[in-house]
Design a protein around this motif. Sequence first.
Motif, mmCIF file in Angstrom:
data_model
loop_
_atom_site.group_PDB
_atom_site.id
_atom_site.type_symbol
_atom_site.label_atom_id
_atom_site.label_comp_id
_atom_site.label_asym_id
_atom_site.label_seq_id
_atom_site.Cartn_x
_atom_site.Cartn_y
_atom_site.Cartn_z
ATOM 1 N N GLY A 133 -13.110 -25.976 -31.603
ATOM 2 C CA GLY A 133 -14.333 -26.655 -31.180
ATOM 3 C C GLY A 133 -14.723 -26.275 -29.771
ATOM 4 N N GLU A 160 -22.638 -38.868 -30.580
ATOM 5 C CA GLU A 160 -21.294 -39.041 -30.032
ATOM 6 C C GLU A 160 -21.142 -40.454 -29.449
ATOM 7 O OE1 GLU A 160 -20.443 -37.045 -26.312
ATOM 8 O OE2 GLU A 160 -18.515 -36.390 -27.090
ATOM 9 N N LYS A 217 -19.850 -32.553 -33.118
ATOM 10 C CA LYS A 217 -20.116 -31.999 -34.427
ATOM 11 C C LYS A 217 -21.499 -31.345 -34.439
ATOM 12 C CE LYS A 217 -20.112 -34.943 -37.670
ATOM 13 N NZ LYS A 217 -19.637 -35.895 -38.668
ATOM 14 N N SER A 265 -18.412 -25.483 -29.368
ATOM 15 C CA SER A 265 -19.214 -26.707 -29.493
ATOM 16 C C SER A 265 -19.188 -27.501 -28.188
ATOM 17 C CB SER A 265 -18.683 -27.580 -30.641
ATOM 18 O OG SER A 265 -18.651 -26.829 -31.833
ATOM 19 N N LYS A 286 -13.210 -33.177 -31.996
ATOM 20 C CA LYS A 286 -13.175 -33.684 -33.368
ATOM 21 C C LYS A 286 -12.491 -35.055 -33.462
ATOM 22 C CE LYS A 286 -12.826 -28.892 -34.904
ATOM 23 N NZ LYS A 286 -12.336 -27.936 -35.859
ATOM 24 N N VAL A 312 -16.807 -35.795 -29.365
ATOM 25 C CA VAL A 312 -17.269 -35.500 -30.726
ATOM 26 C C VAL A 312 -18.477 -34.571 -30.581
ATOM 27 C CG1 VAL A 312 -18.264 -36.421 -32.831
ATOM 28 C CG2 VAL A 312 -16.504 -37.727 -31.623
#
Length: 658
Positions: free
Chosen positions: A38, A246, A232, A41, A202, A230
């Motif tokens: 991640g 988030e 995503k 991200s 995550k 978070v």
Amino acid sequence: LMVLTKKLIEVRNLLKTVNNNSNLQLPSIVVVGSQSSGKSSVLEAIVGHEFLPKGSNMVTRRPIELTLIHSENSKEEYGEFPQLGLGKISDFRKIQKTLTDLNLAVPESECVSSSPIELRIYSPNVPDLTLVDLPGYIQIHSRHQPPTLKQKIADLCDLYIKENNIILAVCAADVDLANSEALRASRKVDPYGNRTIGVLTKMDLVDPNDAVAKLKNPDFPLQLGYIGVVCKGSSSGPGQALIRAEESYFKSHPEFKNANASVGTPVLRNRLMKVLEEHMGKGLYRIVDQVEKELDDARYQFKVHYNDQKISPESYVAEAMDSLKTRFKAFTKEFGKPQVRDAVRTMLEDRIRDICDEVYWNDPRIQMLPKICADPVWATRLDLTFASLTKSGVGRSSVQLVIDTLLQKMEDILSTDQFAHHPEARAQILQFSNDILRSKFHVTVDQVENTIKPYKFEVECSEQEWQEGVKRATALLDSTLASDESELKSIKSTFGRRRLRNAINQIRKYEKDPEAGPATAAELGIESERDAKLFASAREALRLQKHISTLQGRLGALRSRQCAVSTNKSCCPEALMEVLADKLTYTAVMFIYVELLNEFFFQLPREVDNKLYYDLNRQQILKFANENPSVRKHLEIQERKATLELVMEKLRSLNRKH
Ligand code: GDP
């Protein structure tokens, strides 16, 4: 407070242009993590845009040195690749595409490259930060990846984390932290966790209680702590929507709040800013010291090697072009009509020699010429000879000769030490010269041919011109004679007089009767290749002897009373040819001078000015100046000194404030 980081990031980027001395580097945040942890991200969440390369087989192959610049007063968001000079890129998809291309440019065989890509992002929505994104650690090998890739990536990451940098270790919360490659690597270089920040991504994939426990990670405690996020990916990319998603995740799970856990991208951002600023601030005194030392050194070098003399790339280019023009001007002064005339006349003399050889000197009856030159046959022959000179394309060949001479001269002018450094400019100038001369070629040829047309029919000459012609014809015969004699002498010395004489006698014996044709090898007694060479040379010696005697006869004729006046032209063809050549030369050169030389002398310096001086942009000027190694060195030290002075000034102003 934020001013400090901003200023220091400026300083950092300035220092980067000075050298790669690691003493002179301010810390940055390096981002490490396994593939798919991640990492991208998180970085994109910090920037607020999707911009990193993606794709199933897309591994980041080069470090990306990312500088985020918070631009308070501008709404504009854009990126810049300072190494590429592409200018502002406002479309982040284009940034992503550029990064992908740069990554893919690393050859498959190399896997990864340690040469970083620099990217700056300006936006009101980013904090002032410097981050280095590194290739993700490989945990499981795919069949498509070379086995050395895993090690190469680890080595590259080691290179960055071992320095005085802050390590951002990214781990997925749904993976056992004991297996985190990023934490393992950071522990090696930062065993007490003083400069490592942990990021657990995550968080939404694990039970909130487990997540909270993981954020404490008692196995590897970090001074700077762990932060959960978070990030995503959403269809609209990492923007405000992502941050809100988030936020709502963490709000809807009170476990995080109750445990007072550090979570959320905004928290991460703030932590990064604070840590980076503290780190940079701590390094400030050290850096000031180092910069001072480097600056002293640069000043010393500049004084000792260059006596504090400043130069600019522009002035260097101007100087180079000026000295070229000066040399060109000197050449135009010394290459005037007389020099061009000499060149053309030499060419015509060669031609006269060839023509006389063919038409007169090899004719056996030439010995009788003084007695029979009143015969109309000889008068006709004289006319033909005449025509063969005027119709031999004097225009074309004399213009070509002058062009060749000029181009050769340009090569000479451009073969100085200085232009040896600038092969491209040299080729360009030769090209200009060539272009100018080519463009004048046909006009000049036509002009010359037109003006010499009358001589195709007759040539009138004064007695004085005739006398000059006789004189030059005599000189021509003298020089031809001299070259024949030296050739003969060299044949004699190669084979020895006696052997040569024997061979000549042998040839004479068997070739007395001209009807019989050449003697056979057997008759001559040729047994070896050496013999064959001897007889070939003997034949040549015979020919030369005959030629010499003809020339001597002609010299006698030219000196006789018969040739002393112009009334007996057909008795003295050589003299008349010389008179003609002289007239052709004068006429041709007059027009060559006007149509070709003057134009060339006028246009070339202007062309050089226009194309190699006024038309150059800054980058081309720099390139030209840097081609000369001594100028490059001078500029380098000068630049270095100037940059360090600027850095010092910035640092001093910071010191005063803090
Ligand atoms: P990288 O290879 O480390 O750069 O990882 P990426 O950022 O490309 O993420 C790998 C995958 O994990 C992607 O499919 C992301 O959408 C997903 N991912 C990243 N962060 C999160 C997260 O916080 N929650 C969830 N559920 N998925 C995430």
